[in-house]
Write a protein that holds these residues in place. Structure first.
Motif, short mmCIF file in Angstrom:
data_model
loop_
_atom_site.label_atom_id
_atom_site.label_comp_id
_atom_site.label_asym_id
_atom_site.label_seq_id
_atom_site.Cartn_x
_atom_site.Cartn_y
_atom_site.Cartn_z
N GLY A 58 0.79 -1.22 0.00
CA GLY A 58 0.00 0.00 0.00
C GLY A 58 0.82 1.27 0.00
N ALA A 59 2.14 1.15 0.19
CA ALA A 59 2.99 2.35 0.16
C ALA A 59 3.24 2.76 -1.29
CB ALA A 59 4.31 2.08 0.87
N ASP A 60 3.71 4.01 -1.46
CA ASP A 60 3.92 4.57 -2.80
C ASP A 60 5.39 4.58 -3.22
OD1 ASP A 60 1.12 5.56 -3.48
OD2 ASP A 60 1.46 6.46 -1.50
N GLY A 61 6.29 4.37 -2.29
CA GLY A 61 7.71 4.38 -2.62
C GLY A 61 8.54 4.24 -1.37
N THR A 62 9.85 4.13 -1.56
CA THR A 62 10.80 4.04 -0.45
C THR A 62 11.89 5.08 -0.65
OG1 THR A 62 10.43 1.68 -0.09
CG2 THR A 62 12.54 2.56 0.67
N MET A 63 12.28 5.75 0.42
CA MET A 63 13.36 6.73 0.39
C MET A 63 14.60 6.18 1.08
SD MET A 63 13.46 10.61 2.00
CE MET A 63 13.34 10.10 3.71
N ARG A 64 15.74 6.25 0.37
CA ARG A 64 17.03 5.95 1.00
C ARG A 64 17.93 7.15 0.79
NH1 ARG A 64 19.50 0.17 -0.13
NH2 ARG A 64 20.95 1.00 1.43
N ILE A 65 18.63 7.56 1.85
CA ILE A 65 19.38 8.80 1.87
C ILE A 65 20.86 8.51 2.07
CG2 ILE A 65 19.58 11.07 2.97
CD1 ILE A 65 16.87 9.77 4.49
N PHE A 66 21.69 9.09 1.19
CA PHE A 66 23.14 8.95 1.30
C PHE A 66 23.74 10.36 1.39
CE2 PHE A 66 21.46 5.19 -0.63
CZ PHE A 66 22.12 4.16 0.03
N ASN A 67 24.36 10.62 2.53
CA ASN A 67 24.91 11.95 2.81
C ASN A 67 26.08 12.27 1.88
OD1 ASN A 67 23.19 12.51 5.06
ND2 ASN A 67 24.44 11.14 6.31
N ALA A 68 26.54 13.50 1.96
CA ALA A 68 27.64 13.93 1.11
C ALA A 68 28.92 13.13 1.33
CB ALA A 68 27.91 15.42 1.33
N ASP A 69 29.08 12.55 2.52
CA ASP A 69 30.27 11.73 2.78
C ASP A 69 30.03 10.26 2.45
OD1 ASP A 69 28.65 10.86 4.86
OD2 ASP A 69 30.14 11.20 6.44
N GLY A 70 28.85 9.92 1.93
CA GLY A 70 28.53 8.55 1.55
C GLY A 70 27.83 7.75 2.61
N LYS A 97 -3.39 11.60 -6.04
CA LYS A 97 -3.53 11.33 -4.62
C LYS A 97 -3.20 12.58 -3.80
CE LYS A 97 -2.30 6.39 -4.66
NZ LYS A 97 -1.35 5.40 -4.09
N SER A 98 -3.96 12.83 -2.76
CA SER A 98 -3.64 13.92 -1.84
C SER A 98 -2.82 13.42 -0.65
CB SER A 98 -4.91 14.59 -1.34
OG SER A 98 -5.74 13.66 -0.66
N VAL A 99 -2.79 12.10 -0.45
CA VAL A 99 -2.04 11.49 0.64
C VAL A 99 -1.13 10.41 0.07
CG1 VAL A 99 -2.16 10.19 2.80
CG2 VAL A 99 -3.85 11.98 2.33
N LEU A 100 0.16 10.47 0.42
CA LEU A 100 1.12 9.46 -0.01
C LEU A 100 1.76 8.82 1.21
CD1 LEU A 100 2.98 11.31 -2.93
CD2 LEU A 100 1.08 9.70 -3.10
N LYS A 101 2.16 7.56 1.06
CA LYS A 101 2.85 6.83 2.12
C LYS A 101 4.21 6.39 1.59
CE LYS A 101 -1.37 5.28 4.43
NZ LYS A 101 -1.15 6.11 5.65
N ILE A 102 5.25 6.72 2.32
CA ILE A 102 6.62 6.47 1.87
C ILE A 102 7.40 5.74 2.95
CG2 ILE A 102 8.77 7.56 1.11
CD1 ILE A 102 7.05 9.87 0.04
N ASP A 103 8.01 4.62 2.57
CA ASP A 103 8.86 3.87 3.48
C ASP A 103 10.20 4.58 3.67
OD1 ASP A 103 7.35 1.44 4.10
OD2 ASP A 103 7.59 0.90 1.99
N THR A 104 10.71 4.55 4.89
CA THR A 104 12.04 5.08 5.19
C THR A 104 12.77 4.08 6.08
OG1 THR A 104 11.58 6.22 7.28
CG2 THR A 104 10.96 7.37 5.25
N GLN A 105 14.03 4.37 6.36
CA GLN A 105 14.80 3.51 7.27
C GLN A 105 14.33 3.68 8.72
OE1 GLN A 105 15.88 1.59 5.00
NE2 GLN A 105 18.09 1.57 5.35
N SER A 106 13.44 4.63 8.97
CA SER A 106 12.87 4.78 10.31
C SER A 106 11.36 4.62 10.29
CB SER A 106 13.25 6.14 10.91
OG SER A 106 12.67 7.20 10.18
N GLY A 107 10.87 3.82 9.33
CA GLY A 107 9.46 3.48 9.31
C GLY A 107 8.68 4.16 8.20
#
Length: 282
Positions: A58-70, A97-107
């Protein structure tokens, strides 16, 4: 190899956004983040955010974040608003959609579109307990108005986890701080085994704050969504900001609005803007 990206920013917290929904995260994402994030020498950004296929039904996508130092971060409040805006623009399934659900490393996070390039994020529950940061040598918590010696100087800090760790301290004049001189010592303080994001805050009044932030892995950034949430949470814990009211936080890159709800729930509202689409030679 040519790499397509979208540069986006929320309060000048700028990242390069990659569409990884079909391909997955690039194999060499760490050196890629280091190379492309370098300001003056490359595209320049606070890091790379990969928009991946959803993990939760049911989620719309997943976000993964890599900082400037990797290094990989768990969560980015400004970044997730930009992910929602990117999906709204580029994914036909999300456009209406007016509401989206996105997975992250913190839920899983829920975002509501409030207007043109404007999103509200349900950031979840914050904690001031040491185990949730993690923090050591400071007691179990709540870590509210705790003494902390940094490079031989005493500070008074409140430590907050909003899915990633933050250390918040009050100052009289936030604009005069030399963050490049003091930020690294906070970030790598031995009391924070996974490093720490640090917010320096000037109170204008109960619903208006000024803040600068030193982010682990990126240095000073012009805004930090999770840091802004942690800041308001820290001041609520100290009785300096109200529960249930909007608190306006002025950052170097703009303004975010934070509301702490009963039960320590956090709401964040702010803009998400596309800067340009580009292709990098990597």
């Amino acid at each position: 190899m040519k790499l397509s990206f979208t540069k986006m920013q929320g309060c000048a917290n700028d990242y390069l956004y990659l569409d990884c929904r079909a391909s997955g995260v690039p194999e060499k994402i760490v050196p890629l983040a280091q190379k492309l994030s370098a300001r003056h020498f490359s595209v320049g950004a606070d890091g790379i955010i990969c928009i991946c296929a959803p993990r939760t039904p049911g989620a719309d996508g997943t976000m993964r974040i890599f900082n400037a130092d990797g290094s990989e971060a768990q969560m980015c409040g400004n970044g997730i608003r930009c992910v929602a805006e990117w999906l709204h623009v580029h994914d036909p399934a999300c456009a209406e959609k007016s509401v989206l659900k996105i997975d992250t490393q913190s839920g899983l996070k829920t975002l509501t579109r409030m207007g043109e390039e404007l999103w509200q994020v349900e950031m979840g529950v914050y904690s001031a307990m040491a185990a949730d940061l993690p923090a050591v040598n400071m007691g179990e918590g709540p870590l509210v108005r705790c003494p902390l010696e940094v490079d031989g100087k005493p500070w008074n800090v409140t430590c907050i986890s909003v899915g990633n760790p933050h250390c918040v301290t009050l100052v009289d004049d936030v604009d005069s701080l030399k963050l490049e001189a003091i930020g690294p010592a906070f970030e790598r303080h031995p009391n924070f085994p996974e490093r720490i994001n640090t917010e320096f805050v000037e109170v204008v009044d109960a619903t208006h704050l000024k803040m600068r932030v030193w982010e682990r892995g990126s240095g000073e950034t012009w805004a930090c969504g999770t840091g802004t949430c942690a800041t308001v949470a820290a001041l609520v814990e100290q009785g300096l900001c109200p529960v249930g009211e909007d608190v306006h936080v002025a950052l170097r890159g703009g303004e975010l609005t934070i509301r702490v709800l009963p039960g320590k729930q956090l709401l964040m509202t702010g803009a998400a803007t596309t800067v340009y689409e580009g292709i990098a030679e990597v």
